[in-house]
Design a protein around this motif. Structure first.
Motif, PDB file in Angstrom:
ATOM      1  N   PRO A 124      33.164 -21.717  33.319  1.00 44.85           N
ATOM      2  CA  PRO A 124      31.761 -21.777  32.891  1.00 44.85           C
ATOM      3  C   PRO A 124      31.417 -20.707  31.868  1.00 44.85           C
ATOM      4  CG  PRO A 124      31.919 -22.061  35.259  1.00 44.85           C
ATOM      5  CD  PRO A 124      33.300 -21.698  34.791  1.00 44.85           C
ATOM      6  N   ALA A 125      32.025 -19.530  31.989  1.00 41.79           N
ATOM      7  CA  ALA A 125      31.744 -18.465  31.028  1.00 41.79           C
ATOM      8  C   ALA A 125      32.111 -18.873  29.611  1.00 41.79           C
ATOM      9  CB  ALA A 125      32.501 -17.195  31.418  1.00 41.79           C
ATOM     10  N   LEU A 126      33.108 -19.738  29.467  1.00 40.35           N
ATOM     11  CA  LEU A 126      33.552 -20.196  28.145  1.00 40.35           C
ATOM     12  C   LEU A 126      32.792 -21.424  27.660  1.00 40.35           C
ATOM     13  CD1 LEU A 126      37.418 -19.808  28.585  1.00 40.35           C
ATOM     14  CD2 LEU A 126      36.037 -18.649  26.851  1.00 40.35           C
ATOM     15  N   THR A 127      32.380 -22.277  28.556  1.00 36.27           N
ATOM     16  CA  THR A 127      31.808 -23.569  28.168  1.00 36.27           C
ATOM     17  C   THR A 127      30.292 -23.626  28.283  1.00 36.27           C
ATOM     18  OG1 THR A 127      32.192 -24.373  30.422  1.00 36.27           O
ATOM     19  CG2 THR A 127      33.925 -24.790  28.803  1.00 36.27           C
ATOM     20  N   HIS A 128      29.697 -22.578  28.820  1.00 40.61           N
ATOM     21  CA  HIS A 128      28.242 -22.518  29.004  1.00 40.61           C
ATOM     22  C   HIS A 128      27.635 -21.846  27.777  1.00 40.61           C
ATOM     23  CE1 HIS A 128      24.658 -21.152  31.656  1.00 40.61           C
ATOM     24  NE2 HIS A 128      24.505 -22.400  31.289  1.00 40.61           N
ATOM     25  N   VAL A 129      27.076 -22.639  26.868  1.00 41.86           N
ATOM     26  CA  VAL A 129      26.721 -22.129  25.540  1.00 41.86           C
ATOM     27  C   VAL A 129      25.258 -22.431  25.194  1.00 41.86           C
ATOM     28  CG1 VAL A 129      29.105 -22.476  24.771  1.00 41.86           C
ATOM     29  CG2 VAL A 129      27.388 -24.242  24.303  1.00 41.86           C
ATOM     30  N   PRO A 130      24.690 -21.655  24.266  1.00 44.77           N
ATOM     31  CA  PRO A 130      23.316 -21.932  23.817  1.00 44.77           C
ATOM     32  C   PRO A 130      23.298 -22.999  22.724  1.00 44.77           C
ATOM     33  CG  PRO A 130      24.119 -19.927  22.792  1.00 44.77           C
ATOM     34  CD  PRO A 130      25.217 -20.406  23.706  1.00 44.77           C
ATOM     35  N   VAL A 131      22.512 -24.026  22.916  1.00 45.04           N
ATOM     36  CA  VAL A 131      22.350 -25.083  21.908  1.00 45.04           C
ATOM     37  C   VAL A 131      20.902 -25.057  21.439  1.00 45.04           C
ATOM     38  CG1 VAL A 131      22.331 -27.573  21.508  1.00 45.04           C
ATOM     39  CG2 VAL A 131      24.211 -26.521  22.792  1.00 45.04           C
ATOM     40  N   MET A 132      20.717 -25.008  20.114  1.00 42.14           N
ATOM     41  CA  MET A 132      19.372 -24.855  19.548  1.00 42.14           C
ATOM     42  C   MET A 132      19.119 -25.907  18.473  1.00 42.14           C
ATOM     43  SD  MET A 132      19.640 -20.703  19.328  1.00 42.14           S
ATOM     44  CE  MET A 132      21.415 -20.811  19.155  1.00 42.14           C
ATOM     45  N   MET A 133      17.917 -26.444  18.450  1.00 37.10           N
ATOM     46  CA  MET A 133      17.536 -27.468  17.478  1.00 37.10           C
ATOM     47  C   MET A 133      16.193 -27.112  16.857  1.00 37.10           C
ATOM     48  SD  MET A 133      18.356 -30.827  19.819  1.00 37.10           S
ATOM     49  CE  MET A 133      19.668 -30.769  21.040  1.00 37.10           C
ATOM     50  N   ARG A 134      16.093 -27.363  15.554  1.00 38.83           N
ATOM     51  CA  ARG A 134      14.797 -27.160  14.882  1.00 38.83           C
ATOM     52  C   ARG A 134      14.666 -28.143  13.732  1.00 38.83           C
ATOM     53  NH1 ARG A 134      11.435 -21.762  13.139  1.00 38.83           N
ATOM     54  NH2 ARG A 134       9.993 -22.817  11.716  1.00 38.83           N
ATOM     55  N   LEU A 135      13.486 -28.738  13.654  1.00 42.14           N
ATOM     56  CA  LEU A 135      13.163 -29.648  12.556  1.00 42.14           C
ATOM     57  C   LEU A 135      12.299 -28.913  11.541  1.00 42.14           C
ATOM     58  CD1 LEU A 135      13.356 -32.616  11.519  1.00 42.14           C
ATOM     59  CD2 LEU A 135      11.168 -33.021  12.674  1.00 42.14           C
ATOM     60  N   PHE A 136      12.676 -29.024  10.264  1.00 33.76           N
ATOM     61  CA  PHE A 136      11.941 -28.373   9.174  1.00 33.76           C
ATOM     62  C   PHE A 136      11.325 -29.416   8.256  1.00 33.76           C
ATOM     63  CE2 PHE A 136      15.188 -25.387  10.483  1.00 33.76           C
ATOM     64  CZ  PHE A 136      14.554 -24.148  10.430  1.00 33.76           C
ATOM     65  N   GLY A 137      10.194 -29.068   7.671  1.00 30.52           N
ATOM     66  CA  GLY A 137       9.502 -29.896   6.699  1.00 30.52           C
ATOM     67  C   GLY A 137       8.113 -29.329   6.496  1.00 30.52           C
ATOM     68  N   PRO A 138       7.506 -29.535   5.353  1.00 32.65           N
ATOM     69  CA  PRO A 138       6.203 -28.917   5.066  1.00 32.65           C
ATOM     70  C   PRO A 138       5.169 -29.155   6.158  1.00 32.65           C
ATOM     71  CG  PRO A 138       7.091 -29.941   3.096  1.00 32.65           C
ATOM     72  CD  PRO A 138       8.011 -30.324   4.214  1.00 32.65           C
ATOM     73  N   ASP A 139       5.029 -30.384   6.605  1.00 30.81           N
ATOM     74  CA  ASP A 139       4.033 -30.675   7.634  1.00 30.81           C
ATOM     75  C   ASP A 139       4.461 -30.134   9.001  1.00 30.81           C
ATOM     76  OD1 ASP A 139       2.491 -31.959   5.755  1.00 30.81           O
ATOM     77  OD2 ASP A 139       3.405 -33.918   6.150  1.00 30.81           O
ATOM     78  N   VAL A 140       5.749 -30.276   9.302  1.00 34.52           N
ATOM     79  CA  VAL A 140       6.259 -29.830  10.596  1.00 34.52           C
ATOM     80  C   VAL A 140       6.173 -28.313  10.718  1.00 34.52           C
ATOM     81  CG1 VAL A 140       8.296 -29.710  12.083  1.00 34.52           C
ATOM     82  CG2 VAL A 140       7.785 -31.815  10.835  1.00 34.52           C
ATOM     83  N   ASN A 141       6.489 -27.604   9.626  1.00 29.18           N
ATOM     84  CA  ASN A 141       6.476 -26.142   9.659  1.00 29.18           C
ATOM     85  C   ASN A 141       5.091 -25.589   9.989  1.00 29.18           C
ATOM     86  OD1 ASN A 141       9.149 -26.196   8.908  1.00 29.18           O
ATOM     87  ND2 ASN A 141       8.734 -25.864   6.734  1.00 29.18           N
ATOM     88  N   ALA A 142       4.066 -26.322   9.599  1.00 25.20           N
ATOM     89  CA  ALA A 142       2.697 -25.835   9.796  1.00 25.20           C
ATOM     90  C   ALA A 142       2.182 -26.082  11.207  1.00 25.20           C
ATOM     91  CB  ALA A 142       1.771 -26.513   8.782  1.00 25.20           C
ATOM     92  N   GLN A 143       2.895 -26.887  11.994  1.00 26.46           N
ATOM     93  CA  GLN A 143       2.426 -27.210  13.339  1.00 26.46           C
ATOM     94  C   GLN A 143       2.573 -26.013  14.276  1.00 26.46           C
ATOM     95  OE1 GLN A 143       4.362 -30.722  14.850  1.00 26.46           O
ATOM     96  NE2 GLN A 143       3.905 -31.939  13.025  1.00 26.46           N
ATOM     97  N   GLU A 144       1.584 -25.839  15.135  1.00 24.94           N
ATOM     98  CA  GLU A 144       1.644 -24.792  16.153  1.00 24.94           C
ATOM     99  C   GLU A 144       2.364 -25.348  17.379  1.00 24.94           C
ATOM    100  OE1 GLU A 144       0.679 -21.691  16.180  1.00 24.94           O
ATOM    101  OE2 GLU A 144      -0.181 -21.649  14.158  1.00 24.94           O
ATOM    102  N   ARG A 145       3.499 -24.747  17.730  1.00 25.11           N
ATOM    103  CA  ARG A 145       4.223 -25.205  18.903  1.00 25.11           C
ATOM    104  C   ARG A 145       5.066 -24.063  19.450  1.00 25.11           C
ATOM    105  NH1 ARG A 145       6.667 -27.500  14.416  1.00 25.11           N
ATOM    106  NH2 ARG A 145       8.898 -27.058  14.141  1.00 25.11           N
ATOM    107  N   SER A 146       5.301 -24.112  20.746  1.00 27.77           N
ATOM    108  CA  SER A 146       6.096 -23.078  21.406  1.00 27.77           C
ATOM    109  C   SER A 146       7.510 -23.599  21.631  1.00 27.77           C
ATOM    110  CB  SER A 146       5.473 -22.706  22.756  1.00 27.77           C
ATOM    111  OG  SER A 146       4.156 -22.219  22.574  1.00 27.77           O
TER     112      SER A 146
END
Length: 536
Positions: A439-461
């Motif tokens: 698990p120490a080797l295979t347990h990893v952080p996966v991160m996703m983010r969508l970019f775009g003029p309208d999306v960037n301006a949205q307030e989200r946590s």
């Protein structure tokens, strides 16, 4: 006269070859040391085989040539027995991968040997030997060794603690020797898991016009344990994603298999052998190409080690993808196999500045964090430089996000590590080795983010997903974002995406080595043998 005759006959009988059994000599030290390692939880003591070796060594043998032959056989048997008791992978696995191991640079080979032969262990062994020689003058150590062998089961740690699957667990404390599993048919559990996963299928959305690029950043040697061990959990980049999968398991601890599982993740988890015989319906690259995405491969290395580039092209759905030659970019370090490693910042900057008429699906693999890399201008080994290399990579990715926002490009960035570096090691393998998909080797952080003029301006946590996920969750998220049409009149809703991500039982495997979670506990099977709990 009668008493003298009795004593003479008694002495003759005691020295008769049938009763004149020799002691173990220095072999007693071998058994006593292993008993100490058993008490410490480092090895599992096989009583029957040790007792067999003991008897083999004390049986009287008189011809000199036969004594020599016995010592040769005993040394061979003792070495094999000790290796088996450590729980390490079969030695044949090293032989099978000799072509890869032999390509390691001399500096990396020396570094690995230094990890295997720890100074603390050598010092402890010397102290134990001096103590043994002192006691051997007053005590018959053969008797001590025999008592040690038959009482070893009473000393072995038996309590099994479940492995903590939290995203930032700290692997602390002495490991406990694993014992074989009794009473649970894990083979049936695994077979049922494969049967369910075989029915799993994700279908790309139809009638969708791609209007944003997809960049998959496949990072070699980055796990939650690595971030914790090198005190980089507070790096600002880690908080900039829309979605973070905090309990994601890659499915393998080797680069090729882990990457193939990601690129074939339109289907469920398949046995290790089947990822080398992919079905077209499982290939993310092919499915997105059918929607109109142009495909591109970028690496910051040559891609020749273990035919990584060839596997991505032939087995990963990128057969006719454009390959961007990494040698056009500056070199920042020398790889563990003496090949050049190129600048992540330069490769990613070139990707951002490259314009394509079609929406692009880019697969980018970086080995900047691979164990054994030599950072230009850095004094010290690869473990010492890991924190610097990791901090550099996270800062490069942070800068990439800033540059994408400034460019107003419409892009989905997915960060998916292949596996961790494993520089802490455990009772199953040396620091930096990845034969056992822990698990120490295979347990990893996966991160996703969508970019775009309208999306960037949205307030989200940022949203953190704590339930157990695997590669299928990445494909599911990509397909859901396409269905939401965020730049074609739709609404980007990461909360809904997270709610619909598939949950996957952690099953982690390399060739003939499987780690599986069952009822909160991880179990290990090597070479189709017995299951035993993985305890750290």
């Amino acid at each position: 006269m009668t008493d003298a005759l009795y004593q003479r006959q008694r002495n003759q009988l005691a020295h008769h070859p049938l009763f004149s059994w020799p002691g173990l000599g220095v072999w007693s030290f071998y058994f006593i040391v292993k008993a100490g390692l058993t008490v410490a939880g480092v090895i599992e003591f096989f009583v029957l085989w040790n007792l067999t070796l003991f008897v083999f060594l004390v049986i009287p043998v008189h011809p000199y040539w036969l004594k020599i032959l016995r010592q040769i056989l005993a040394i061979t048997a003792a070495t094999i027995l000790f290796y088996q008791e450590t729980g390490l992978p079969p030695f044949g696995r090293l032989i099978a991968q000799w072509d890869l191991v032999s390509s390691f640079s001399l500096a990396y080979t020396i570094e690995l040997l230094g990890r295997f032969i720890a100074v603390e262990w050598i010092a402890g062994l010397i102290v134990a030997w001096i103590l043994y020689m002192y006691l051997a003058k007053a005590i018959r150590m053969t008797v001590v060794a025999f008592i040690v062998i038959i009482t070893a089961p009473l000393w072995s740690p038996s309590e099994v603690q479940p492995f903590d699957t939290g995203p930032v667990e700290r692997m602390a404390g002495a490991p406990v020797a694993a014992t074989r599993l009794i009473g649970t048919d894990l083979d049936s559990v695994l077979s049922e898991f494969y049967a369910r996963e075989n029915l799993f299928q994700l279908i790309a959305p139809r009638q969708v016009e791609p209007d944003f690029d997809i960049l998959i950043v496949n990072v070699c040697s980055l796990s939650w344990q690595d971030l914790t061990q090198f005190n980089l959990l507070d790096h600002p980049f880690l908080t900039r994603s829309d979605i973070t999968l905090t309990n994601f398991y890659t499915g393998s601890s080797y680069s090729g298999p882990a990457t193939l599982r990601l690129l074939q993740s339109s289907c469920g988890h398949r046995p290790h052998s089947r990822i080398f015989e992919p079905e077209a319906v499982c290939l993310l690259g092919d499915q997105l190409a059918d929607l109109g995405f142009s495909r591109e491969i970028r690496l910051n290395h040559t891609g020749t080690f273990d035919n990584f580039l060839g596997q991505v092209q032939q087995l990963g759905g990128f057969g006719d993808a454009t390959f961007v030659d990494p040698s056009n970019f500056p070199t920042t370090m020398q790889g563990f196999d003496q090949s050049p490693i190129y600048s992540d910042a330069a490769v990613l900057s070139d990707w951002l500045n490259t314009v394509d008429d079609n929406a692009r699906l880019t697969f980018y693999n970086t080995t900047s964090l691979h164990d054994g890399n030599r950072l230009t201008g850095f004094r010290g080994n690869s473990i010492a430089s890991y924190r610097t290399r990791l901090n550099n990579l996270l800062s490069d990715l942070n800068q990439l996000y800033d540059d994408i926002i400034a460019s107003e490009r419409q892009v989905l960035v997915v960060i998916v590590p292949e596996h961790g570096a494993g520089l802490q090691g455990d009772q199953f393998q040396l620091p930096g080795m990845r034969e056992i998909p822990t698990p120490a080797l295979t347990h990893v952080p996966v991160m996703m983010r969508l970019f775009g003029p309208d999306v960037n301006a949205q307030e989200r946590s940022p949203i953190q997903v704590a339930r157990s996920t695997g590669p299928t969750a990445v494909t599911s998220a990509i397909y859901q974002i396409l269905e939401q049409r965020p730049f074609s009149g739709g609404v980007y809703d990461p909360v809904r995406i997270v709610q619909n991500l598939p949950e996957t039982r952690p099953v982690l495997e390399n060739d003939r080595v499987i780690m599986m979670q069952h009822e909160g506990q991880f179990y290990l099977q090597i070479n189709y043998g017995e299951w035993r709990p993985y305890v750290q």
